[in-house]
Write a protein that holds these residues in place. Structure first.
Motif, PDB file in Angstrom:
ATOM      1  N   PHE A 101      -5.355   4.984   9.322  1.00  0.00           N
ATOM      2  CA  PHE A 101      -4.413   5.365  10.387  1.00  0.00           C
ATOM      3  C   PHE A 101      -3.072   5.793   9.786  1.00  0.00           C
ATOM      4  CE2 PHE A 101      -0.718   3.689  12.685  1.00  0.00           C
ATOM      5  CZ  PHE A 101      -0.716   4.547  13.774  1.00  0.00           C
ATOM      6  N   LEU A 102      -2.566   5.017   8.835  1.00  0.00           N
ATOM      7  CA  LEU A 102      -1.264   5.320   8.222  1.00  0.00           C
ATOM      8  C   LEU A 102      -1.285   6.673   7.511  1.00  0.00           C
ATOM      9  CD1 LEU A 102      -0.341   1.824   6.682  1.00  0.00           C
ATOM     10  CD2 LEU A 102       0.579   2.826   8.768  1.00  0.00           C
ATOM     11  N   GLU A 103      -2.407   6.974   6.855  1.00  0.00           N
ATOM     12  CA  GLU A 103      -2.505   8.246   6.135  1.00  0.00           C
ATOM     13  C   GLU A 103      -2.490   9.437   7.100  1.00  0.00           C
ATOM     14  OE1 GLU A 103      -2.064   8.798   3.130  1.00  0.00           O
ATOM     15  OE2 GLU A 103      -2.485   6.918   2.093  1.00  0.00           O
ATOM     16  N   GLY A 145       4.324   9.328   0.876  1.00  0.00           N
ATOM     17  CA  GLY A 145       5.012   8.967  -0.363  1.00  0.00           C
ATOM     18  C   GLY A 145       5.906   7.751  -0.229  1.00  0.00           C
ATOM     19  N   VAL A 146       5.542   6.834   0.656  1.00  0.00           N
ATOM     20  CA  VAL A 146       6.317   5.586   0.781  1.00  0.00           C
ATOM     21  C   VAL A 146       5.372   4.387   0.731  1.00  0.00           C
ATOM     22  CG1 VAL A 146       8.190   6.577   2.160  1.00  0.00           C
ATOM     23  CG2 VAL A 146       6.216   5.577   3.326  1.00  0.00           C
ATOM     24  N   LYS A 147       5.955   3.239   0.402  1.00  0.00           N
ATOM     25  CA  LYS A 147       5.152   2.018   0.335  1.00  0.00           C
ATOM     26  C   LYS A 147       5.241   1.269   1.654  1.00  0.00           C
ATOM     27  CE  LYS A 147       5.398   1.334  -4.622  1.00  0.00           C
ATOM     28  NZ  LYS A 147       6.089   0.666  -5.701  1.00  0.00           N
ATOM     29  N   ALA A 148       4.099   0.735   2.064  1.00  0.00           N
ATOM     30  CA  ALA A 148       4.065  -0.089   3.281  1.00  0.00           C
ATOM     31  C   ALA A 148       3.619  -1.488   2.889  1.00  0.00           C
ATOM     32  CB  ALA A 148       3.075   0.502   4.281  1.00  0.00           C
ATOM     33  N   VAL A 149       4.080  -2.479   3.627  1.00  0.00           N
ATOM     34  CA  VAL A 149       3.567  -3.830   3.438  1.00  0.00           C
ATOM     35  C   VAL A 149       2.497  -4.057   4.495  1.00  0.00           C
ATOM     36  CG1 VAL A 149       4.089  -6.286   3.378  1.00  0.00           C
ATOM     37  CG2 VAL A 149       5.762  -4.663   2.544  1.00  0.00           C
ATOM     38  N   LEU A 150       1.323  -4.435   4.031  1.00  0.00           N
ATOM     39  CA  LEU A 150       0.201  -4.707   4.940  1.00  0.00           C
ATOM     40  C   LEU A 150      -0.092  -6.196   4.898  1.00  0.00           C
ATOM     41  CD1 LEU A 150      -2.465  -1.962   4.121  1.00  0.00           C
ATOM     42  CD2 LEU A 150      -1.265  -2.248   6.258  1.00  0.00           C
ATOM     43  N   TYR A 192       0.843  -1.193   0.000  1.00  0.00           N
ATOM     44  CA  TYR A 192       0.000   0.000   0.000  1.00  0.00           C
ATOM     45  C   TYR A 192       0.879   1.244   0.000  1.00  0.00           C
ATOM     46  CZ  TYR A 192      -3.143   3.631   1.680  1.00  0.00           C
ATOM     47  OH  TYR A 192      -3.862   4.787   1.802  1.00  0.00           O
ATOM     48  N   GLU A 193       0.576   2.152  -0.887  1.00  0.00           N
ATOM     49  CA  GLU A 193       1.346   3.395  -0.923  1.00  0.00           C
ATOM     50  C   GLU A 193       0.700   4.413   0.011  1.00  0.00           C
ATOM     51  OE1 GLU A 193       2.578   4.850  -4.656  1.00  0.00           O
ATOM     52  OE2 GLU A 193       3.548   6.600  -3.754  1.00  0.00           O
ATOM     53  N   ILE A 194       1.444   4.847   1.016  1.00  0.00           N
ATOM     54  CA  ILE A 194       0.924   5.870   1.931  1.00  0.00           C
ATOM     55  C   ILE A 194       1.084   7.211   1.214  1.00  0.00           C
ATOM     56  CG2 ILE A 194       1.018   6.810   4.283  1.00  0.00           C
ATOM     57  CD1 ILE A 194       2.637   4.321   5.087  1.00  0.00           C
ATOM     58  N   LYS A 195      -0.029   7.709   0.729  1.00  0.00           N
ATOM     59  CA  LYS A 195       0.035   8.909  -0.136  1.00  0.00           C
ATOM     60  C   LYS A 195       0.600  10.102   0.623  1.00  0.00           C
ATOM     61  CE  LYS A 195      -3.866   6.966  -2.501  1.00  0.00           C
ATOM     62  NZ  LYS A 195      -3.893   5.822  -1.553  1.00  0.00           N
ATOM     63  N   ASN A 196       0.190  10.235   1.850  1.00  0.00           N
ATOM     64  CA  ASN A 196       0.617  11.364   2.663  1.00  0.00           C
ATOM     65  C   ASN A 196       2.134  11.405   2.870  1.00  0.00           C
ATOM     66  OD1 ASN A 196       0.105  13.623   4.268  1.00  0.00           O
ATOM     67  ND2 ASN A 196       0.207  12.381   6.130  1.00  0.00           N
ATOM     68  N   TYR A 236      -1.368  -5.790  10.188  1.00  0.00           N
ATOM     69  CA  TYR A 236       0.026  -5.504  10.512  1.00  0.00           C
ATOM     70  C   TYR A 236       0.608  -4.660   9.374  1.00  0.00           C
ATOM     71  CZ  TYR A 236       4.947  -6.482  11.637  1.00  0.00           C
ATOM     72  OH  TYR A 236       6.290  -6.375  11.950  1.00  0.00           O
ATOM     73  N   ALA A 237       1.274  -3.596   9.730  1.00  0.00           N
ATOM     74  CA  ALA A 237       1.865  -2.726   8.699  1.00  0.00           C
ATOM     75  C   ALA A 237       3.316  -2.438   9.039  1.00  0.00           C
ATOM     76  CB  ALA A 237       1.100  -1.410   8.625  1.00  0.00           C
ATOM     77  N   VAL A 238       4.166  -2.459   8.033  1.00  0.00           N
ATOM     78  CA  VAL A 238       5.572  -2.102   8.248  1.00  0.00           C
ATOM     79  C   VAL A 238       6.042  -1.252   7.069  1.00  0.00           C
ATOM     80  CG1 VAL A 238       6.389  -4.291   7.261  1.00  0.00           C
ATOM     81  CG2 VAL A 238       7.915  -2.973   8.721  1.00  0.00           C
ATOM     82  N   PHE A 239       6.785  -0.207   7.379  1.00  0.00           N
ATOM     83  CA  PHE A 239       7.374   0.607   6.317  1.00  0.00           C
ATOM     84  C   PHE A 239       8.584   1.348   6.875  1.00  0.00           C
ATOM     85  CE2 PHE A 239       6.020   4.814   7.753  1.00  0.00           C
ATOM     86  CZ  PHE A 239       4.924   4.523   8.556  1.00  0.00           C
ATOM     87  N   VAL A 240       9.356   1.897   5.968  1.00  0.00           N
ATOM     88  CA  VAL A 240      10.528   2.672   6.375  1.00  0.00           C
ATOM     89  C   VAL A 240      10.333   4.106   5.887  1.00  0.00           C
ATOM     90  CG1 VAL A 240      13.030   2.910   6.153  1.00  0.00           C
ATOM     91  CG2 VAL A 240      12.012   0.642   6.256  1.00  0.00           C
ATOM     92  N   TYR A 241      10.500   5.054   6.773  1.00  0.00           N
ATOM     93  CA  TYR A 241      10.369   6.466   6.398  1.00  0.00           C
ATOM     94  C   TYR A 241      11.591   7.217   6.920  1.00  0.00           C
ATOM     95  CZ  TYR A 241       8.338  11.131   5.847  1.00  0.00           C
ATOM     96  OH  TYR A 241       8.096  12.429   5.483  1.00  0.00           O
ATOM     97  N   LYS A 242      12.281   7.865   6.012  1.00  0.00           N
ATOM     98  CA  LYS A 242      13.515   8.576   6.338  1.00  0.00           C
ATOM     99  C   LYS A 242      14.479   7.700   7.140  1.00  0.00           C
ATOM    100  CE  LYS A 242      11.721  13.268   5.974  1.00  0.00           C
ATOM    101  NZ  LYS A 242      11.493  14.558   6.626  1.00  0.00           N
TER     102      LYS A 242
END
Lengths: 294, 173
Positions: free
Chosen positions: A288-290, A236-241, A230-234, A264-270
């Motif tokens: 929630f992620l947005e 600009g990164v992709k998360a695995v759900l 899933y791309e978190i538009k707010n 369950y969601a995981v992503f890397v930001y900065k």
């Protein structure tokens, strides 16, 4: 019971020889059966190749480190491999970073009152939710030290970061880092449990010291269900759900708690890894992620 | 589809992990026949559906998780829920245990499943709370609570050295 008595019991629990033989035989039988199944499946796959190629049934996070000399690296790659039913891989990469933080950041475990406090401690901006439930000692700050006493990783954990519409909330917060905060509640319509949060900050160092080996594996999705990117538009990164069957999201004093389906969601930001889990739908998790922002 | 492993590679992995997976599966299902089925399925899954592993540790954790999931699935089946046959097991499984050890084994097996598996991974395999949380797909705090409860139920008294070692493993010092 003494620890050594406990360990001695398991030392003596060896697999009986006959069982060993039967297991090997069983695997060999499965192997023979599987070969036939594979041949049959190949024919079906020819007709269904296009459909199967887009059916992602599982994701495995198989990260690789950018360089062998870990303490000199600034970045590492978390490679999430989604595999299709016919075994085709689809790679999603997330760049993690070994970050610099305040030189005087705490080297001992403690509790903090909010992510803002943690930000000040680390000198790093962190993603926050406007719906966060904040109370004294709500965040556990875990400082991981190498054998030489150098801080190489900081984890921030809040087991009831967002409460959503759960009802009759009753919490007990502890100041001691070893004591796990407690929550009692009744399920809401959308949130059947709070969403818990784990933030992992891996640190860089100019010192030529040995860090514990990080193999990059922080989560394995190969047994999860309904895995999506899933791309978190707010952000600009992709998360695995994914959807996980677990009973270990909240403080289960009742050890017979039934298994629940959790998003369950995981992503890397900065460069920082964020993980969230809660007994909510994937759509609620996306909402929630947005809402996350620095 | 995963390529067929060499016999040598299979033998290496099987020998290396069979006891670990036996302990895990047996801790859940507590009987010989079902443990056999679960181990067969776990190794077969490794042969045909395992992803590409980045390290031996990654492979080990994957096998643990698969075995835990297969064991849980097995227990969910209606006819397996109450099938617990601990009586005379040490004798029938050829374990050379004293009467005292058999009594201790009974106590360990009487722990709630969640406590038992967390305790095994922590106190026998040496995994940290964080690692166990990743393997079992639960939170680190849940693992800490389960260890705490397990120790209490077993009346496990740890000496100071052991406590320090456990705190180190748990990431608490």
């Amino acid at each position: 019971m003494k620890l050594e008595d406990y360990q001695e019991i398991y030392k003596k629990m060896e697999m009986p020889k006959k069982m060993d033989e039967r297991i090997r035989e069983g695997i060999m039988e499965k192997e023979n059966g599987k070969r036939k199944e594979v041949n049959k499946k190949t024919l079906v796959q020819t007709a269904c190749a296009v459909a199967a190629a887009i059916m992602v049934v599982g994701v495995l996070q198989a990260p690789s480190i950018a360089t062998a000399s870990r303490q000199l690296a600034e970045q590492f790659t978390n490679k999430f491999t989604a595999y299709t039913e016919d075994g085709e891989d689809v790679d999603i990469e997330m760049k993690g970073e070994y970050l610099k933080i305040n030189a005087n950041a705490k080297k001992t475990n403690c509790k903090m009152d909010s992510l803002k406090t943690a930000e000040k401690e680390l000198g790093l901006p962190l993603l926050k939710s406007k719906d966060a439930y904040e109370e004294k000692n709500c965040i556990a700050y875990n400082a991981l030290l190498s054998e030489s006493g150098e801080l190489y990783q900081v984890e921030l954990i809040d087991d009831f970061y967002v409460l959503g519409d759960i009802k009759d909330v009753n919490t007990e917060m502890f100041s001691q880092p070893d004591d796990v905060n407690d929550i009692r509640f009744h399920e809401g319509k959308e949130y059947r449990s709070p969403i818990c949060m784990e933030i992992v900050v891996r640190l860089n160092s100019n010192e030529d010291v040995e860090h514990p080996e990080y193999d990059g594996v922080t989560a394995d999705f190969s047994e999860d269900k309904d895995v999506n990117v899933y791309e978190i538009k707010n952000l600009g990164v992709k998360a695995v759900l994914s959807t996980v069957e677990t009973a270990g999201v909240w403080w289960d004093y009742d050890l017979n708690t039934v298994m629940r389906s959790c998003a369950y969601a995981v992503f890397v930001y900065k460069g920082i890894e964020y993980r969230y889990m809660g007994a909510v739908s994937q759509d609620t998790m996306k909402t929630f992620l947005e809402g996350l922002a620095e | 589809m995963k390529h067929k492993m060499s016999t040598q590679k299979f033998e290496y992995v099987y020998q290396k992990y069979k006891t670990l997976l036996f302990h895990i599966a047996f801790s859940y299902v507590k009987n010989r026949e079902d443990t056999e089925d679960i181990l067969q399925d776990a190794f077969a899954k490794w042969l045909y559906h395992a992803p590409e592993f980045k390290s031996e540790e990654h492979e080990k954790r994957w096998l643990i998780r698969v075995t835990v999931n297969l064991s849980k699935k097995h227990l969910k089946l209606f006819w397996n829920r109450n099938k617990v046959t601990m009586e005379e097991l040490p004798e029938t499984l050829e374990w050379n245990m004293s009467r005292t050890e058999i009594n201790l084994l009974d106590e360990v097996m009487a722990l709630p499943d969640k406590c038992r598996i967390s305790m095994y991974l922590h106190y026998y395999e040496g995994y940290t709370c964080r690692e166990i949380a990743n393997i079992l797909k639960c939170t680190e705090s849940a693992v800490k609570m389960r260890l705490q409860k397990g120790r209490k139920l077993l009346k496990m008294n740890l000496c100071e050295g052991e406590q320090n070692e456990i705190r180190r493993l748990s990431g608490n010092i």
